[in-house]
Structures are given as structure tokens and as C-alpha cells.
Design a protein around this motif. Sequence first.
Motif: not given
Length: 297
Positions: A147-173
Motif C-alpha cells: 500500500p502507499f498514500d494514493e491521495r492526489g495520485l492516479d494509479s493502475e495496478p501492473l503485477v500482483t504476487g505473494p509476499r514472502l518472509v525471508a529468514l535465515a536458512a538455519s532458522d527452524p521455521l
Amino acid sequence: MDLLETRQLRYFEAVAEEQHFGRAAERLGMAQPPLSRAIRDLERQLGVQLLVRTSRRVALTPAGRILLGEARIALDAVATAGNRTRHAGRDVPALRLALKADHDAGLLPKLLDAFDVLPVELLLGGYGEQVPALHDGRADVALVTTPFDERGLDSEPLVTGPRLVALAASDPLAARTSLRLPDLAGRLLPWGSPAEQGLPKPPFEHHEPLDHSQIFSLIEVGSTVWFLPVWLADRFARPGIAYRPVGGLEPATLTVAWPARSRSAAVAAFVRTVQQIARDTAPYDNRFPLSHRALAD
């Protein structure tokens, strides 16, 4: 009453934001006594008290709060007038595109090849700097992530994709194929990481925004985690970092934005071009969020 000068407004804005004459004077590159005199002269000129002064700090009066809001609007308008006038007077016109490096979802090379109305001048900035550049006239168009502050702006969506979490490869998760937000409770996010995450910024020991290399170095040693769009994860595949989908995390949308008052034919042509490239490329699709290569490590 005499008209206010931009110099007076800049001085007052600095004092109001710093809440301290010494810090404001340092920010303005001047000595404290003339700054104090300038604010007292401003109060006399307006006939109202703007600040409540104590030995440690200053606070705004109701009149001061009004002036601060109006001063910001006026100073922004002056900056915008200067930026747009300088741009209009250039010998070689160009379309100025504001974006954060690596946040173009792979569209930028094709876009620069396809757009031939005007030369494209890239205005690379940090997180959150693209929308202000549109407002103050430094940029004609921008690529920003929701999201961003859209006040005073026009906009059009281009690409939608998932957000991921980046974590250490050694993390148990990292052993899990997917996570949920409660799994990450209490994990530190880097101060200065993307505002477009739509997540609160927790305290962090650094006082300046971090760049990508700093953030990823902290992730690799387990000091932090970071939510980011899948297209940014694509750019930074590192063996010490695991990217995982997070249930309940809103997807990211890369958007083209421009000032609502713009009547530029070049901006309109740019928007049409980038929309067509996004449709033809379709690099990320929410229908297949788990099949993307950024998730397979």
C-alpha cells in the motif's frame, strides 16, 4: 500584515519538527540565536504565540499546529513550482521515472526498450521516496508497491504476487513449507524496511534505513526477518536465506502512479506501455503462488 517568507516558514518547520532550537539550528546550518530571534519576529508579525518554550524542549500551541500544516503545504508548493519549471526549461525533455532499485518486477528493461516517446530518466530512491517525488515535481511517474498514500495520485495496478518472509536458512521455521503470521510473533523487522509492507515498524538499533545488502546480511545471521514481494526475492537468491509463503499476509501489487492533475501525453503513453508489457509478461500470478522458483530452496 506583511506577507510571510519561505525562509520564515522553513525556520518554523525545523523548530516545530525538532522541538528544540539547538537541533533545529544544526539542521538548518545556522547559529541558534538568530533562529530564536527569527521565530520571535514571526510571532510578533502574526500576533500569536506559536511555541511554548521550556528549558528542554518547545511545544506547538494550537496556532502553531495550524501554521505547521500550512507551512508544509506552502513549502511543498514552492519546491514543486521550482522543480517543474526547471524541468520544463530543459533543452532535452525527458520523462522522469521514480522507483526503488530492484522493485520493478522485471518490467524495467522491456519498458525502456519499448517506450520511445521521450527518453526515460530514472530517479532511483529509497523506500517511500517515490510518492513525495511525484508530489514535489521531481518525477512524472513512479513504480510503487501497495500500500502507499494514493491521495492526489492516479494509479493502475501492473503485477500482483505473494509476499514472502525471508529468514535465515538455519532458522527452524525454514524447515516448514509455509508459515502463518503468529509463527513469526516477536521477530524483529529491520527499521527502514519497505513501508509498503503495511506492517508496523518495531524498534531496531539502526537509526537510518538499511539497504538490501545490510538487510540480507542481518537475515542470514538470524538477527531479523523480512516480508517482501516475490519479485524482490527473485533478485536476491542467497544460500543463507529461505523464502517462505505466509498465510494471512496480503499480496503485493506493483503499481504505476502519477499526479492526478497531470495532463501529460507522455505520461499517458508511458502508462499504456507499461500496462501492455505487464500483460504480455505476466511474470507473477497469484493463482500459482507456491510454484514460483523463489519458494523452492
